[in-house]
Enzyme design. Structure first.
Site: not given
Length: 246
Positions: A99, A196, A226
């Site tokens: 991320s 996600d 995610h």
């Protein structure tokens, strides 16, 4: 065992270094996450099984490290990454960024390209402060950011809403990587879940199209979210690292 490193800026970073051979694998975590998360712990186990060197750490304002999270910004956390790597890891590196850590890994690669053997992005989120946060703010939120210096965003994760500071947005603009050429002269592997909702697959496609790498693949996993932390996702992460043969 957790150790601590004090950077030149006086920030005290918590870290765990697993000794081993080969390019050191460095895990770079996400926004408001820490080095005790599922992927970091999994990678440490993966490294120990293979006798590989592995480094996980907390950015300032995260986990066990010093400073207040709300005082930090992308440049600070990229600075922390470079400081931790420079002090604790020798030789080539394999950066694994999750991320926000995907953005931090790209900034780290720009800062020390000669040391990067490979880069793995997991739901990588380059430029998210501008393209996801700022771009989605409505007029009242932008006004609140200017007036109050912060705005609260709802979060599906533990710990309540995200408090987004004006400094995070403004400083992030000096760290953007998708507006200018992005040479990545080493193998790059991007892993992305189709489910996600925090970092949609369009972000991965944009990074894939924008970056210049001689050996770059994007793997889109149907149904993965995610977190990318279920057993199948983690097995794919291990397979991806093993396939690099570094």
């Amino acid at each position: 065992m957790t150790d601590f490193l004090t950077t030149q800026q006086g920030r005290r970073l918590a870290y765990v270094l697993t000794p081993g051979t080969g390019p050191t694998v460095v895990f770079l975590g996400g926004f408001k996450s820490d080095m005790t998360g599922t992927k970091a712990q999994f990678l440490e186990g993966w490294a120990k099984e293979r006798g590989r060197a592995f480094l996980r750490f907390d950015y300032s304002g995260h986990g066990q490290s010093s400073e207040d999270f709300l005082d930090g910004a992308i440049g600070d956390w990229a600075q922390d990454a470079v400081a931790a790597i420079t002090a604790l890891a020798t030789g080539p590196l394999v950066l694994v960024g999750s991320s926000m850590g995907g953005w931090i890994s790209l900034l780290t690669a720009k800062a020390m390209p000669e040391r990067i053997a490979a880069l793995v992005g997991i739901a990588a989120a380059p430029d998210f402060t501008e393209d996801s946060m700022w771009a989605s703010f409505d007029a009242p939120q932008r006004a609140a950011l200017e007036r109050d210096g912060h705005v609260a965003l709802p979060s599906e994760y533990d710990g309540g809403p995200y408090i987004i500071t004006r400094r995070l947005i403004e400083e992030g603009r000096s760290q953007l990587v998708l507006r200018d050429p992005l040479p990545l002269p080493f193998p790059v592997r991007l892993l992305q879940g189709s489910a996600d909702v925090d970092v949609p697959q369009e972000v991965a496609l944009r990074l894939f199209a924008h970056a210049d790498s001689p050996d770059m693949t994007l793997t889109l996993v149907k149904g993965a979210d995610h977190r990318f932390s279920n057993p199948e996702n983690l097995s794919l992460l291990a397979e991806t690292l093993d396939s690099l043969s570094l």
